[in-house]
Write a protein that holds these residues in place. Structure first.
Motif, PDB file in Angstrom:
ATOM      1  N   UNK A 148       9.953  14.514  16.407  1.00  0.00           N
ATOM      2  CA  UNK A 148       8.608  13.128  16.194  1.00  0.00           C
ATOM      3  C   UNK A 148       7.020  13.855  15.822  1.00  0.00           C
ATOM      4  N   UNK A 149       7.144  14.603  15.923  1.00  0.00           N
ATOM      5  CA  UNK A 149       5.423  15.037  16.187  1.00  0.00           C
ATOM      6  C   UNK A 149       4.492  14.669  15.094  1.00  0.00           C
ATOM      7  N   UNK A 150       5.273  14.474  13.956  1.00  0.00           N
ATOM      8  CA  UNK A 150       4.815  14.233  12.415  1.00  0.00           C
ATOM      9  C   UNK A 150       4.350  12.509  12.694  1.00  0.00           C
ATOM     10  N   UNK A 151       5.004  11.651  13.449  1.00  0.00           N
ATOM     11  CA  UNK A 151       5.194  10.460  13.492  1.00  0.00           C
ATOM     12  C   UNK A 151       5.156   9.881  12.282  1.00  0.00           C
ATOM     13  N   UNK A 152       6.265  10.373  11.688  1.00  0.00           N
ATOM     14  CA  UNK A 152       6.291   9.293  10.139  1.00  0.00           C
ATOM     15  C   UNK A 152       6.730   7.768  10.778  1.00  0.00           C
ATOM     16  N   UNK A 153       6.714   7.220  10.102  1.00  0.00           N
ATOM     17  CA  UNK A 153       6.915   5.924   9.832  1.00  0.00           C
ATOM     18  C   UNK A 153       7.267   4.506   8.905  1.00  0.00           C
ATOM     19  N   UNK A 154       7.565   5.552   7.931  1.00  0.00           N
ATOM     20  CA  UNK A 154       7.373   4.483   6.385  1.00  0.00           C
ATOM     21  C   UNK A 154       9.507   4.498   6.801  1.00  0.00           C
ATOM     22  N   UNK A 155       9.946   3.575   6.029  1.00  0.00           N
ATOM     23  CA  UNK A 155      11.170   2.820   6.185  1.00  0.00           C
ATOM     24  C   UNK A 155      12.135   3.802   5.662  1.00  0.00           C
ATOM     25  N   UNK A 210       9.793  11.270   3.869  1.00  0.00           N
ATOM     26  CA  UNK A 210      10.075  12.376   4.645  1.00  0.00           C
ATOM     27  C   UNK A 210      10.393  12.456   4.976  1.00  0.00           C
ATOM     28  N   UNK A 211      10.955  14.393   6.038  1.00  0.00           N
ATOM     29  CA  UNK A 211      12.260  14.181   6.924  1.00  0.00           C
ATOM     30  C   UNK A 211      11.452  15.418   7.722  1.00  0.00           C
ATOM     31  N   UNK A 212      11.251  15.423   9.642  1.00  0.00           N
ATOM     32  CA  UNK A 212      11.010  16.065  10.774  1.00  0.00           C
ATOM     33  C   UNK A 212      12.389  15.695  11.096  1.00  0.00           C
ATOM     34  N   UNK A 213      12.059  17.487  11.607  1.00  0.00           N
ATOM     35  CA  UNK A 213      12.996  17.650  12.540  1.00  0.00           C
ATOM     36  C   UNK A 213      12.009  17.593  14.755  1.00  0.00           C
ATOM     37  N   UNK A 240     -10.108  13.861   9.935  1.00  0.00           N
ATOM     38  CA  UNK A 240      -9.529  13.970   8.208  1.00  0.00           C
ATOM     39  C   UNK A 240      -8.390  13.247   8.181  1.00  0.00           C
ATOM     40  N   UNK A 241      -7.857  12.598   7.474  1.00  0.00           N
ATOM     41  CA  UNK A 241      -6.797  11.801   7.711  1.00  0.00           C
ATOM     42  C   UNK A 241      -5.532  12.378   6.246  1.00  0.00           C
ATOM     43  N   UNK A 242      -4.448  13.733   6.731  1.00  0.00           N
ATOM     44  CA  UNK A 242      -3.188  13.556   6.301  1.00  0.00           C
ATOM     45  C   UNK A 242      -2.071  12.536   5.235  1.00  0.00           C
ATOM     46  N   UNK A 243      -2.502  13.314   4.279  1.00  0.00           N
ATOM     47  CA  UNK A 243      -1.478  12.007   3.606  1.00  0.00           C
ATOM     48  C   UNK A 243       0.158  12.891   3.097  1.00  0.00           C
ATOM     49  N   UNK A 244       1.348  12.512   2.944  1.00  0.00           N
ATOM     50  CA  UNK A 244       2.826  13.224   3.599  1.00  0.00           C
ATOM     51  C   UNK A 244       3.899  12.386   2.859  1.00  0.00           C
ATOM     52  N   UNK A 245       4.272  13.143   1.930  1.00  0.00           N
ATOM     53  CA  UNK A 245       5.265  11.968   1.036  1.00  0.00           C
ATOM     54  C   UNK A 245       6.589  13.237   0.302  1.00  0.00           C
ATOM     55  N   UNK A 246       7.289  12.666   0.450  1.00  0.00           N
ATOM     56  CA  UNK A 246       8.920  13.234   0.116  1.00  0.00           C
ATOM     57  C   UNK A 246       8.607  14.801   0.408  1.00  0.00           C
ATOM     58  N   UNK A 247       8.602  15.024   1.241  1.00  0.00           N
ATOM     59  CA  UNK A 247       8.228  16.234   1.987  1.00  0.00           C
ATOM     60  C   UNK A 247       9.642  16.658   3.219  1.00  0.00           C
TER      61      UNK A 247
END
Length: 191
Positions: free
Chosen positions: A124-131, A119-122, A89-96
């Motif tokens: 790079x494994x989540x690959x957050x890409x929003x500005x 989103x904030x990750x410690x 499936x496709x994960x969706x993450x916001x403000x986490x």
């Protein structure tokens, strides 16, 4: 502090959808199984906190077919794999926030996160890409307080002064309140 073979706190078999709102999961674990706190097919989490949960796969959450995480905090969850692991499936993450987990923060098994921002990750494994999202943020820069009673029905992890996550949420509200039931935003922008 629950223990199980899979889904330390919640195990939902088959095509079940697990929906979690305004909840805290602390120190749940599996005996070599999946999902320290939650093991399910499709998992949706809003306004919730996951601290020190542990599993072989998905220290906090293991989802088989879909994962949506909104306005939630994951701190020091432990997995051989990652804090949350998605098998399909496709994960969706916001403000986490995903901070300080061992084994990485995300194991997406070929999926790419739909990053809705804030989103904030410690790592790079989540690959957050929003500005408005950030990868590789040092835990110290997030300035997270220990899990505590910050008013409201559940314990939460507060943001201390100077946290990069203060006034950093995207597309918020909704939700109109935080995990404690306090209206959003309290400042110029949601945290």
């Amino acid at each position: 502090h629950n223990r199980a073979g899979a889904g330390g706190a919640i195990a939902a078999g088959g095509p079940a959808t697990v929906t979690v709102v305004a909840s805290t999961f602390v120190d749940n674990a599996t005996a070599g199984g999946d999902g320290g706190a939650i093991d399910g097919s499709v998992v949706s989490v809003t306004n919730s906190t996951f601290v020190a949960n542990q599993a072989a796969h998905g220290g906090a959450i293991h989802a088989l077919a879909g994962l949506t995480v909104v306005n939630s905090t994951f701190v020091t969850n432990v997995g051989t794999g990652a804090s949350f692991e998605l098998a399909g499936g496709s994960p969706i993450v916001r403000n986490s926030i995903l901070a300080g987990g061992s084994g990485g923060e995300c194991d997406l098994v070929g999926s790419v996160i739909t990053d809705q921002g804030g989103n904030f990750g410690t790592d790079g494994s989540c690959g957050f890409n929003a500005t408005s999202s950030r990868n590789g943020v040092p835990v110290a820069d997030l300035a997270l307080a220990p899990l505590a009673d910050n008013s409201g029905p559940t314990q939460t992890v507060a943001l201390l002064p100077g946290s990069l996550a203060i006034n950093a949420a995207a597309a918020c509200p909704p939700p109109a309140t935080d995990q404690r039931g306090v209206p959003r935003p309290q400042g110029a922008v949601c945290d």
